[in-house]
Design a protein around this motif. Structure first.
Motif, mmCIF file in Angstrom:
data_model
loop_
_atom_site.group_PDB
_atom_site.id
_atom_site.type_symbol
_atom_site.label_atom_id
_atom_site.label_comp_id
_atom_site.label_asym_id
_atom_site.label_seq_id
_atom_site.Cartn_x
_atom_site.Cartn_y
_atom_site.Cartn_z
ATOM 1 N N ASP A 1 -1.857 17.952 -4.855
ATOM 2 C CA ASP A 1 -2.610 18.714 -5.853
ATOM 3 C C ASP A 1 -2.615 18.074 -7.237
ATOM 4 O O ASP A 1 -3.238 18.624 -8.157
ATOM 5 C CB ASP A 1 -2.028 20.124 -5.976
ATOM 6 N N CYS A 2 -1.919 16.960 -7.413
ATOM 7 C CA CYS A 2 -1.919 16.290 -8.712
ATOM 8 C C CYS A 2 -3.355 16.118 -9.187
ATOM 9 O O CYS A 2 -4.236 15.731 -8.410
ATOM 10 C CB CYS A 2 -1.219 14.929 -8.591
ATOM 11 N N GLU A 3 -3.599 16.401 -10.456
ATOM 12 C CA GLU A 3 -4.968 16.414 -10.964
ATOM 13 C C GLU A 3 -5.605 15.034 -11.013
ATOM 14 O O GLU A 3 -6.823 14.910 -11.168
ATOM 15 C CB GLU A 3 -4.989 17.065 -12.345
ATOM 16 N N VAL A 4 -4.796 14.006 -10.875
ATOM 17 C CA VAL A 4 -5.314 12.628 -10.866
ATOM 18 C C VAL A 4 -4.798 11.930 -9.607
ATOM 19 O O VAL A 4 -3.849 12.395 -8.967
ATOM 20 C CB VAL A 4 -4.869 11.845 -12.122
ATOM 21 N N PRO A 5 -5.399 10.811 -9.227
ATOM 22 C CA PRO A 5 -4.918 10.087 -8.046
ATOM 23 C C PRO A 5 -3.462 9.659 -8.185
ATOM 24 O O PRO A 5 -2.992 9.317 -9.270
ATOM 25 C CB PRO A 5 -5.850 8.862 -7.988
ATOM 26 N N VAL A 6 -2.748 9.675 -7.066
ATOM 27 C CA VAL A 6 -1.354 9.239 -7.014
ATOM 28 C C VAL A 6 -1.273 7.994 -6.134
ATOM 29 O O VAL A 6 -1.724 8.002 -4.984
ATOM 30 C CB VAL A 6 -0.442 10.336 -6.444
ATOM 31 N N ILE A 7 -0.699 6.931 -6.686
ATOM 32 C CA ILE A 7 -0.461 5.700 -5.942
ATOM 33 C C ILE A 7 1.017 5.645 -5.599
ATOM 34 O O ILE A 7 1.869 5.671 -6.486
ATOM 35 C CB ILE A 7 -0.843 4.460 -6.768
ATOM 36 N N ALA A 8 1.344 5.579 -4.317
ATOM 37 C CA ALA A 8 2.733 5.434 -3.884
ATOM 38 C C ALA A 8 3.032 3.954 -3.701
ATOM 39 O O ALA A 8 2.339 3.262 -2.954
ATOM 40 C CB ALA A 8 2.969 6.189 -2.588
ATOM 41 N N ALA A 9 4.051 3.479 -4.398
ATOM 42 C CA ALA A 9 4.506 2.091 -4.269
ATOM 43 C C ALA A 9 5.792 2.126 -3.461
ATOM 44 O O ALA A 9 6.842 2.532 -3.957
ATOM 45 C CB ALA A 9 4.738 1.471 -5.640
ATOM 46 N N VAL A 10 5.720 1.725 -2.208
ATOM 47 C CA VAL A 10 6.804 1.944 -1.251
ATOM 48 C C VAL A 10 7.597 0.670 -1.000
ATOM 49 O O VAL A 10 7.041 -0.339 -0.564
ATOM 50 C CB VAL A 10 6.252 2.478 0.083
ATOM 51 N N ASN A 11 8.891 0.745 -1.238
ATOM 52 C CA ASN A 11 9.798 -0.359 -0.947
ATOM 53 C C ASN A 11 10.814 0.073 0.088
ATOM 54 O O ASN A 11 11.203 1.244 0.154
ATOM 55 C CB ASN A 11 10.541 -0.801 -2.217
ATOM 56 N N GLY A 12 11.253 -0.850 0.940
ATOM 57 C CA GLY A 12 12.301 -0.549 1.902
ATOM 58 C C GLY A 12 11.939 0.602 2.818
ATOM 59 O O GLY A 12 10.801 0.727 3.279
ATOM 60 N N PHE A 13 12.917 1.472 3.091
ATOM 61 C CA PHE A 13 12.700 2.566 4.030
ATOM 62 C C PHE A 13 11.977 3.743 3.390
ATOM 63 O O PHE A 13 12.176 4.070 2.231
ATOM 64 C CB PHE A 13 14.036 3.044 4.622
ATOM 65 N N CYS A 14 11.112 4.339 4.184
ATOM 66 C CA CYS A 14 10.397 5.562 3.794
ATOM 67 C C CYS A 14 10.520 6.500 4.982
ATOM 68 O O CYS A 14 9.822 6.350 5.990
ATOM 69 C CB CYS A 14 8.937 5.245 3.487
ATOM 70 N N LEU A 15 11.432 7.468 4.877
ATOM 71 C CA LEU A 15 11.807 8.293 6.020
ATOM 72 C C LEU A 15 11.696 9.783 5.702
ATOM 73 O O LEU A 15 11.893 10.198 4.559
ATOM 74 C CB LEU A 15 13.252 7.994 6.435
ATOM 75 N N GLY A 16 11.397 10.581 6.713
ATOM 76 C CA GLY A 16 11.420 12.027 6.553
ATOM 77 C C GLY A 16 10.554 12.505 5.413
ATOM 78 O O GLY A 16 9.328 12.370 5.434
ATOM 79 N N GLY A 17 11.214 13.058 4.385
ATOM 80 C CA GLY A 17 10.488 13.545 3.223
ATOM 81 C C GLY A 17 9.662 12.475 2.532
ATOM 82 O O GLY A 17 8.644 12.774 1.894
ATOM 83 N N GLY A 18 10.085 11.222 2.650
ATOM 84 C CA GLY A 18 9.292 10.128 2.081
ATOM 85 C C GLY A 18 7.916 10.053 2.704
ATOM 86 O O GLY A 18 6.918 9.758 2.027
ATOM 87 N N ILE A 19 7.832 10.337 4.016
ATOM 88 C CA ILE A 19 6.538 10.343 4.704
ATOM 89 C C ILE A 19 5.648 11.449 4.138
ATOM 90 O O ILE A 19 4.443 11.273 3.975
ATOM 91 C CB ILE A 19 6.729 10.525 6.219
ATOM 92 N N GLY A 20 6.264 12.597 3.825
ATOM 93 C CA GLY A 20 5.495 13.685 3.222
ATOM 94 C C GLY A 20 4.890 13.293 1.888
ATOM 95 O O GLY A 20 3.762 13.672 1.559
#
Length: 253
Positions: A92-111
């Motif tokens: 719902d963020c009013e502007v675009p969100v860019i996720a910069a992902v390093n290393g592991f992205c697990l569980g809540g990170g996937i959300g």
């Protein structure tokens, strides 16, 4: 350390998660992240948000040790509601969100990344849901936005991970770069967005959410109901306790 944000470039807000050792967030941490992203998106100076992390990995999900150290269901309910709030804040963020992902992205990170608008990843990034091994469910809603349906199912059932390169192949990761170039790569994409008409960009975000084929918030809440069922059946505690004991042995406690 903790969760911070700043206007790091013209029109670009940077939200950074730095919670050692693995960026697993407590209940209060999830709510803090939700508030930080929402605040950044409401700032009229901001045209895009970059969400990234310091340390070994992007996010390891909920703090299971906190959950098992808390009597009753308070921490379980808090973690579920906190994750829901943080995932929704990204979406719902009013502007675009860019996720910069390093290393592991697990569980809540996937959300988080599954609800982001754009994903840039380091070449060592991996993505997965270990929930089944922990007696829980959730965020398959968001994983389904990253990989095709049958691969998503296989990843949920087996808890296998996918690499950044695989997600790039499927089109969900925009760019894969060496880890030392990740922040610059994310900011390069952010600069392109920040250069656009801010009113148009905000309406574009709103319109794209409006045409989504799946209501991600309702879908995720449905998944969470099964996590509560597993907990009431005893499966949740069984697997979380095993996880905590394993970590204690690894840490020599």
């Amino acid at each position: 350390m903790g969760i911070t944000h700043q206007l790091a470039a013209p029109g670009v807000a940077e939200v950074v998660v730095d919670v050692p050792p693995v960026n697993a967030l407590t209940v209060s941490g999830w709510y803090e992240l939700a508030d930080t992203i929402t605040t950044a998106g409401r700032d009229p100076q901001v045209r895009v948000v970059v969400l990234r992390a310091e340390g070994r990995g992007f996010n390891a999900g909920v703090d299971i040790k906190e959950m098992q150290a808390t009597e009753g269901f308070e921490a379980l309910i808090g973690a579920n509601r906190g994750c829901y709030a943080a995932f929704s804040a990204v979406y719902d963020c009013e502007v675009p969100v860019i996720a910069a992902v390093n290393g592991f992205c697990l569980g809540g990170g996937i959300g988080l990344v599954g609800n982001a608008d754009i994903i840039v990843a380091s070449d060592d990034a991996t993505f997965g849901l270990p929930e089944v091994d922990q007696g829980a469910l959730g965020a398959a809603t968001h994983l389904a936005r990253l990989v095709p349906q049958h691969l998503m199912r296989a990843m949920v059932y087996t808890c296998q991970i996918a690499t950044a390169q695989q997600l790039h192949h499927h089109g969900s990761v925009l760019r894969v770069v060496p880890r030392e170039e990740l922040r610059d790569a994310a900011f390069a994409v952010a600069a392109q967005i920040a250069d656009k008409d801010p009113y148009v960009i905000r309406r574009a975000k709103e319109s794209l959410n409006g045409i989504d084929p799946v209501d991600v918030k309702r879908s995720y809440r449905f998944e969470q109901g099964f996590t509560f069922e597993l907990n009431l059946a005893g499966a949740g505690d069984q697997h979380r306790n095993a996880f905590v004991q394993k970590k204690k042995k690894e840490e020599g406690a």
